[in-house]
Design an enzyme around this catalytic site. Structure first.
Site, PDB file in Angstrom:
ATOM      1  N   LYS A  44     103.519   0.296  14.316  1.00 34.91           N
ATOM      2  CA  LYS A  44     104.435   0.541  13.228  1.00 34.91           C
ATOM      3  C   LYS A  44     105.981   0.200  13.378  1.00 34.91           C
ATOM      4  O   LYS A  44     106.615  -0.071  12.508  1.00 34.91           O
ATOM      5  CB  LYS A  44     104.219   1.924  12.490  1.00 34.91           C
ATOM      6  CG  LYS A  44     102.719   2.222  11.986  1.00 34.91           C
ATOM      7  CD  LYS A  44     102.496   3.466  11.618  1.00 34.91           C
ATOM      8  CE  LYS A  44     100.827   3.621  11.549  1.00 34.91           C
ATOM      9  NZ  LYS A  44     100.552   5.016  10.923  1.00 34.91           N
ATOM     10  N   ARG A  45     106.177   0.454  14.782  1.00 32.12           N
ATOM     11  CA  ARG A  45     107.482   0.353  15.164  1.00 32.12           C
ATOM     12  C   ARG A  45     108.171  -1.214  15.344  1.00 32.12           C
ATOM     13  O   ARG A  45     109.154  -1.481  15.529  1.00 32.12           O
ATOM     14  CB  ARG A  45     107.805   1.186  16.287  1.00 32.12           C
ATOM     15  CG  ARG A  45     107.899   2.520  16.010  1.00 32.12           C
ATOM     16  CD  ARG A  45     107.802   3.488  17.199  1.00 32.12           C
ATOM     17  NE  ARG A  45     106.517   3.104  18.098  1.00 32.12           N
ATOM     18  CZ  ARG A  45     105.314   3.692  17.704  1.00 32.12           C
ATOM     19  NH1 ARG A  45     105.368   4.559  16.580  1.00 32.12           N
ATOM     20  NH2 ARG A  45     104.498   3.428  18.643  1.00 32.12           N
TER      21      ARG A  45
END
Ligand code: GLU
Length: 461
Positions: free
Chosen positions: A228-229
């Site tokens: 997600k990062r």
């Protein structure tokens, strides 16, 4: 309607990222391809990690991508409620079934699922303790993508924690049974859970659904799964950056699915028509933000003018571009439309549009030093500027072609080329060395603004 029932079952524990979007999309495509039903089920049993804000992001992102669900939150359906946090009674009922079948026991306050088979004690090196194992044959999962997968499930597992909360494996299987799910299409990270799930299906006396585990999406650079990062991971980000949802859907559909042939840009109707599980790759897909941007550019280029204008206007409104430019009133609508239209073939994404068009909104704009030096380093730029200024009142500004004809006639009358006028005119009226054609810029800016800019630049050289 066919009997196919698929579900997308997100846990609202974080932002909606590209992996989730792809799982949702593949389920949606399969439902639409087969004429089946697409169910949205929210797996929100982990109260501590869930948030309503994340839930809204899921709904919004799915709607933005066009992944409408036939059953689920907001639309209802015959098998609701569709949020696991509201399905306590269903889990209780199914737990009673397992209890009655003698497939549960209590230990340390938790409720355990009892596997079938003979038990034996053995020392587990890894955990450094004696554990009870079960002698049984490996579970066989006939996966639509992975083929035949065997996994040994030889230890009982908890299905209701000591705090009373049912565990993921249990609620996931109960809901797939209760919601009559026929195909479980999900990320490969769940493949290792499937043997537990099959054991539970069997304990309930139900034939497991067809599993289809889709390969991972690897991050752009280096090894490992996209997280997600990682840059480009969040669907919301594409929405904010003005990407076209059709382009995002098209790009994501190709992450792990091979339509055959080499056509990559496909309208969603074609993707629906072609999509099938056997053509989902076994090997991992790699995310590539340049390919995503390129796909978006192809879609932007292909938009009918009025759609491009609408998308550009929406982007400007969302990002308050005019207000941020310092304008107190918006430029006339026809002028804005013209500026957007001449930009359409030139930009790669809507996010480039504010910078690309800046000098159309504001008469003060920076002049690029290199562009200026280059334009002034050739011939007699001051003379060229005053010649254009002199010709300007007589230029026919109704079309790009007429502007071009006028400027060419001027160049010819002086025994020079169009290029001798172009560079200096461009840097004078835009401050830059590249952009839309100079003829289009003249036409759209209009006589007065072009004259003022040429004169101002002429005084400064
Ligand atoms: N809630 C699970 C997840 O978000 C989905 C599991 C499944 O699709 O079976 O990963």
């Amino acid at each position: 309607m066919s009997s196919v029932r698929v579900r997308f079952a997100p846990s609202p524990t974080g932002f909606f990222h590209i992996g989730s979007a792809r799982t949702a999309l593949f389920n949606w495509l399969y439902a639409r391809h087969t004429g089946g039903t697409f169910v949205l089920r929210i797996e929100d049993t982990d109260a501590a990690r869930n948030s309503e804000a994340f839930l809204d992001v899921i709904y919004e992102s799915m709607k933005w991508l066009g992944l409408t669900w036939d059953e689920g939150p907001g639309v209802g359906g015959a098998f609701g409620p569709y949020r696991q946090s509201e399905r306590g009674a269903v889990y209780q009922e199914y737990l009673e079934k397992l209890k009655a079948a003698g497939r549960t026991y209590e230990k340390d306050g938790a409720i355990w699922f009892r596997l079938e088979g003979e038990r034996y004690e053995t020392y587990d090196e890894h955990r450094q303790k004696t554990v009870t194992k079960v002698k049984n044959a490996p579970m066989v999962i006939d996966d639509a993508i992975r083929g035949r997968v065997e996994r040994l499930e030889d230890e009982d597992f908890v299905i209701v924690r000591s705090d009373g909360h049912p565990v993921f494996h249990f609620v996931n299987v109960v809901d797939d049974i209760a919601m009559r799910i026929t195909h479980v299409i999900r990320g490969e990270d769940h493949l290792s859970n499937s043997s537990k799930h099959v054991a539970l299906f069997q304990a309930f006396g139900v034939t497991p659904p067809q599993f289809a585990h889709i390969p991972l999406i690897l991050k752009q650079n280096g090894p490992g799964k996209m997280s997600k990062r990682d840059q480009g991971a969040l669907i919301e980000e594409y929405q904010t950056r003005g990407y076209l949802p059709e382009a995002v859907v098209n790009y994501i559909s190709l992450l792990g699915w091979n339509p055959g042939g080499d056509i990559e840009k496909m309208p969603v109707a074609d993707i629906v028509a072609k999509f099938d599980l056997p053509r989902v790759n076994q090997s991992n897909a790699r995310f590539d933000d340049k390919k995503m941007a390129h796909m978006n550019m192809l879609y932007l280029l292909a938009l009918p003018p009025e759609h491009f204008i609408a998308a550009a206007r929406a982007y400007f409104a969302k990002h308050e571009v005019f207000a941020k430019t310092g304008l107190t009133t918006e430029p006339p609508a026809t002028y804005v439309d013209e500026v957007f239209l001449l930009s359409q073939p030139k930009i790669k994404g809507l996010e480039e549009l504010p910078a690309y068009t800046a000098y159309f909104w504001n008469d003060t704009y920076p002049t690029d030093d290199k562009a200026k030096a280059k334009a002034l380093g050739k011939g007699d730029p001051k003379a060229r500027l005053s010649e254009i200024l002199g010709a300007l009142p007589g230029l026919d500004l109704t079309s790009d072609a007429s502007v071009e004809a006028g400027l060419k006639a001027l160049a010819e009358s002086k025994g020079l080329g169009f290029g001798d006028y172009q560079a200096v005119a461009r840097v004078a009226v835009t401050g830059l060395s590249a952009g839309p054609s100079i003829t289009a810029i003249f036409r759209v800016l209009g006589r007065e603004r072009v004259a003022a800019r040429l004169a101002r630049f002429g005084q400064a050289v």
